[in-house]
Design a protein around this motif. Structure first.
Motif, PDB file in Angstrom:
ATOM      1  N   PHE A  92      33.565  41.818  31.616  1.00 20.50           N
ATOM      2  CA  PHE A  92      32.831  42.149  33.062  1.00 20.50           C
ATOM      3  C   PHE A  92      33.945  42.191  33.929  1.00 20.50           C
ATOM      4  O   PHE A  92      33.582  42.622  35.166  1.00 20.50           O
ATOM      5  CB  PHE A  92      32.093  40.372  33.245  1.00 20.50           C
ATOM      6  CG  PHE A  92      31.092  40.737  32.136  1.00 20.50           C
ATOM      7  CD1 PHE A  92      31.195  40.760  31.806  1.00 20.50           C
ATOM      8  CD2 PHE A  92      31.025  38.827  31.813  1.00 20.50           C
ATOM      9  CE1 PHE A  92      29.680  40.849  30.354  1.00 20.50           C
ATOM     10  CE2 PHE A  92      30.075  38.340  30.788  1.00 20.50           C
ATOM     11  CZ  PHE A  92      29.806  39.995  30.368  1.00 20.50           C
ATOM     12  N   LEU A  93      35.279  42.146  34.310  1.00 21.82           N
ATOM     13  CA  LEU A  93      35.693  41.810  34.962  1.00 21.82           C
ATOM     14  C   LEU A  93      36.427  43.419  35.608  1.00 21.82           C
ATOM     15  O   LEU A  93      36.846  43.358  36.449  1.00 21.82           O
ATOM     16  CB  LEU A  93      37.523  41.155  34.966  1.00 21.82           C
ATOM     17  CG  LEU A  93      37.654  40.393  34.505  1.00 21.82           C
ATOM     18  CD1 LEU A  93      38.774  39.685  34.570  1.00 21.82           C
ATOM     19  CD2 LEU A  93      37.181  39.419  36.865  1.00 21.82           C
ATOM     20  N   GLN A  94      35.780  44.176  34.494  1.00 20.24           N
ATOM     21  CA  GLN A  94      36.316  46.056  34.662  1.00 20.24           C
ATOM     22  C   GLN A  94      35.352  46.779  35.613  1.00 20.24           C
ATOM     23  O   GLN A  94      34.840  48.205  36.064  1.00 20.24           O
ATOM     24  CB  GLN A  94      36.328  46.867  33.418  1.00 20.24           C
ATOM     25  CG  GLN A  94      37.430  45.922  31.998  1.00 20.24           C
ATOM     26  CD  GLN A  94      37.803  46.968  31.414  1.00 20.24           C
ATOM     27  OE1 GLN A  94      37.268  48.568  30.376  1.00 20.24           O
ATOM     28  NE2 GLN A  94      38.033  45.900  30.441  1.00 20.24           N
ATOM     29  N   GLY A  95      33.507  46.263  36.246  1.00 18.69           N
ATOM     30  CA  GLY A  95      33.314  46.307  36.978  1.00 18.69           C
ATOM     31  C   GLY A  95      31.750  45.770  36.318  1.00 18.69           C
ATOM     32  O   GLY A  95      31.463  46.058  35.748  1.00 18.69           O
ATOM     33  N   ASN A  96      30.983  46.198  37.652  1.00 17.41           N
ATOM     34  CA  ASN A  96      29.623  45.610  37.656  1.00 17.41           C
ATOM     35  C   ASN A  96      28.519  46.440  36.419  1.00 17.41           C
ATOM     36  O   ASN A  96      27.891  45.830  36.490  1.00 17.41           O
ATOM     37  CB  ASN A  96      28.885  45.744  38.699  1.00 17.41           C
ATOM     38  CG  ASN A  96      29.357  44.245  39.924  1.00 17.41           C
ATOM     39  OD1 ASN A  96      29.212  43.379  39.374  1.00 17.41           O
ATOM     40  ND2 ASN A  96      29.364  45.326  41.484  1.00 17.41           N
ATOM     41  N   ASP A  97      28.497  47.804  36.182  1.00 20.99           N
ATOM     42  CA  ASP A  97      27.716  48.438  35.505  1.00 20.99           C
ATOM     43  C   ASP A  97      28.631  47.775  34.083  1.00 20.99           C
ATOM     44  O   ASP A  97      26.965  47.407  33.192  1.00 20.99           O
ATOM     45  CB  ASP A  97      28.840  49.763  35.191  1.00 20.99           C
ATOM     46  CG  ASP A  97      28.398  50.498  35.850  1.00 20.99           C
ATOM     47  OD1 ASP A  97      27.332  50.130  37.092  1.00 20.99           O
ATOM     48  OD2 ASP A  97      29.544  52.100  36.214  1.00 20.99           O
ATOM     49  N   ASN A  98      29.315  46.842  33.653  1.00 20.74           N
ATOM     50  CA  ASN A  98      29.209  46.250  32.534  1.00 20.74           C
ATOM     51  C   ASN A  98      28.346  45.069  32.942  1.00 20.74           C
ATOM     52  O   ASN A  98      27.965  44.461  31.184  1.00 20.74           O
ATOM     53  CB  ASN A  98      30.978  46.197  32.246  1.00 20.74           C
ATOM     54  CG  ASN A  98      31.912  47.392  31.931  1.00 20.74           C
ATOM     55  OD1 ASN A  98      30.733  48.200  31.105  1.00 20.74           O
ATOM     56  ND2 ASN A  98      32.688  46.788  31.277  1.00 20.74           N
TER      57      ASN A  98
END
Length: 354
Positions: free
Chosen positions: A83-89
């Motif tokens: 989740f910290l790696q971006g809104n896409d996830n």
């Protein structure tokens, strides 16, 4: 009462939230290393793989925990990192029906550590868009608000971080949380030397900024009655005058006793003595102006002494801040209406800079 406000910058708070997220990421890395310690040669490779989790990985994990109706600590850590790696996830996870419910289910078991893992995962999920915050608030809000009464500090902090993300992102979700008696719980933590004062203060700041219209009369009365529990030397005191002003705690319909009024005067004095920015001074002056507008001189303490007030006003007028000067004029007007001194004599000793 003077209720005019100016826009308040959220850069400081957004920076704090990003800092929390970074801390969470580091913690997740350490947990991942412990969970995946198959051999020293494989640890680095496994953790490196976690660094690049994509939407396919997230969808796969969501499907697995949904089928099992359970998420392990490792699952929660992997998802937190993803989740910290971006809104896409975040969006990829949120559209899987029932996936969030599995995370919420982990809040209901007997294991405190699992509660912590689940809330930290939801915290990172709450970095997404408003509709995600709304869903988290409706499904998990009651648990997080309840856990604020507990003794486990890490769990309380994780709940407060998540609540802060939600309050900053979605007004509708904020309204849902405020219906769960959130404000009194936040104020108790904000005032408790053994509580999470900084995190609770940020949440109250966000309530006052984004959800003001949903703060109930009961919540305002609670804060008014318990103002004096907060001390100027406590952490996060820089938010105090803003919260008090925005929530109209010092209003004609709020009764204030001597301890509460004394607290306000002490906070005002502490603000003058500190190196805070002009915005904090503005709200401190507005609160004092409202206290004077109650027309109860016995509540003003030293500020009822004309010579002390003049010295204070001259100190602040000398800053030559246009907005602050405007609020100082309101304070002066309210003081003169108390008829505590000769108005002309007082005005002759003022040094107002154009």
């Amino acid at each position: 009462m003077d209720t005019e406000t100016t826009p308040l910058e959220n850069i400081h708070l957004r920076s704090k939230i990003r800092g929390y997220a970074r801390d969470q990421r580091l913690e997740c890395r350490m947990k991942a290393k412990d969970a995946l310690r198959i051999g020293l040669g494989q640890v680095k490779e496994e953790v490196a793989a976690l660094e690049s989790l994509g939407t396919k990985d997230v969808v796969g994990m969501a499907g697995r925990i949904k089928r099992r109706k359970h998420a392990t600590s490792e699952d929660l850590c992997r998802l937190s990192l993803a989740f910290l790696q971006g809104n896409d996830n975040i969006n990829a996870f949120a559209v899987i029906p029932g996936a969030i419910q599995v995370l919420v289910k982990e809040l209901t078991g007997p294991h405190i550590q699992r509660h912590i893992d689940a809330v930290e995962c939801l915290c990172n999920l709450s970095l997404g868009e408003a509709h995600i915050s709304e869903k988290i608030a409706s499904l998990a809000g009651s648990y997080m608000v309840t856990y604020l009464d507990g003794k486990e500090e890490r769990l309380k902090k994780a709940c407060l971080w998540t609540l802060a993300n939600i309050l900053a992102t979605c007004e509708k979700a904020g309204r849902t949380l405020l219906q769960m008696q959130l404000v009194p719980k936040l104020w108790r933590l904000y005032s408790d030397p053994n509580g999470c004062q900084e995190d609770a203060g940020i949440c109250l700041f966000l309530v006052a900024t984004h959800c003001l219209q949903h703060v109930s009369a009961e919540d305002r009365r609670y804060i008014a009655q318990n103002l004096h529990e907060k001390k100027p030397e406590d952490p996060a005191s820089e938010y105090f005058m803003y919260i008090v002003h925005q929530m109209e705690i010092v209003g004609q319909d709020q009764e204030l006793g001597a301890p509460q009024a004394e607290c306000l005067v002490h906070f005002f004095e502490a603000t003058l003595a500190s190196s805070v920015g002009s915005l904090s001074l503005i709200y401190a002056v507005r609160v004092m102006a409202n206290l004077m507008a109650k027309k109860e001189p016995h509540l003003l303490g030293l500020m009822a002494e004309p010579q002390i007030l003049v010295k204070t006003l001259n100190q602040l007028f000398a800053l030559r801040d246009p907005q602050l000067s405007l609020d100082l004029m309101r304070l002066l007007r309210n003081f003169l209406q108390l008829n505590l001194s000769d108005s002309n004599q007082l005005l002759d000793t003022l040094q107002i800079y154009a």
